[in-house]
Design an enzyme around this catalytic site. Structure first.
Site: not given
Length: 199
Positions: A75-77, A111-112
């Protein structure tokens, strides 16, 4: 005769203690692994394009761990303010500057999340709108000096003191701002559970 479902292991590839704590709420068994990844992206990318790029890059960096027995979650935000991406501050001065920029304004937290199984990536994303009140300089300085904004996009944690006293309202998923859109992630994991048993 019903076919026995394949057993897979859920792996959280993240250094974020907040994502780990949120994923525990699903009651699924998982193991977490620390990752090293340089979150670079091209300057022409914006908002969702940035997180999608970084999530796919993170997933690709773990491709050697990928198999039909491991479901790897990455994940990344980011904080997207107008036309600017606010990442993690490098020092106290930068953290204060970011919070001053967010003060009395609305921004988006995006977020992805990527699910990597058998070298195939499934991607989802969530965006939450956040409105800060006008923050006083002493409030910003207190937060930066007494909490840990340096591992957080936009220099703040919604679950921490600055979120409790400084955020007027949010529109969308709260857990997304913490670091993982848990409702969407849970629904996606339920889809996997129709085909697999989690170890």
């Amino acid at each position: 005769m019903a076919m026995t479902k394949k057993v897979i292991q859920l792996i959280l590839a993240s250094n974020s203690p907040r994502r780990k704590q949120l994923l525990k709420q699903t009651r699924l068994k998982f193991k977490s692994v620390h990752t090293r990844f340089d979150e670079q992206y091209s300057a022409h990318l914006k908002d969702l394009e940035i997180v999608e790029h970084i999530v796919h890059q993170k997933a690709n960096s773990l491709i050697n761990l990928s198999s039909d027995q491991n479901l790897i979650l990455v994940a990344d935000t980011i904080v997207w303010d107008g036309h600017n991406c606010l990442g993690k501050p490098k020092n106290e001065k930068q953290a204060c500057r970011m919070l001053e920029q967010l003060s009395d304004r609305t921004h988006h937290v995006i977020t992805g999340v990527g699910f990597l199984l058998n070298k195939k990536i499934d991607f989802l994303h969530q965006s939450t709108e956040v409105k800060f009140k006008k923050l006083e300089k002493d409030e910003i300085l207190y937060y930066v000096q007494n909490h840990c904004p340096f591992d957080k996009a936009g220099s703040y944690g919604i679950q921490e003191w600055i979120g409790l006293i400084g955020i007027d309202w949010i529109k969308g998923s709260y857990t997304n701002v913490v670091g993982l859109p848990l409702s969407q992630v849970h629904e996606k994991l339920k889809e996997y559970a129709l085909k697999y048993n989690f170890d």
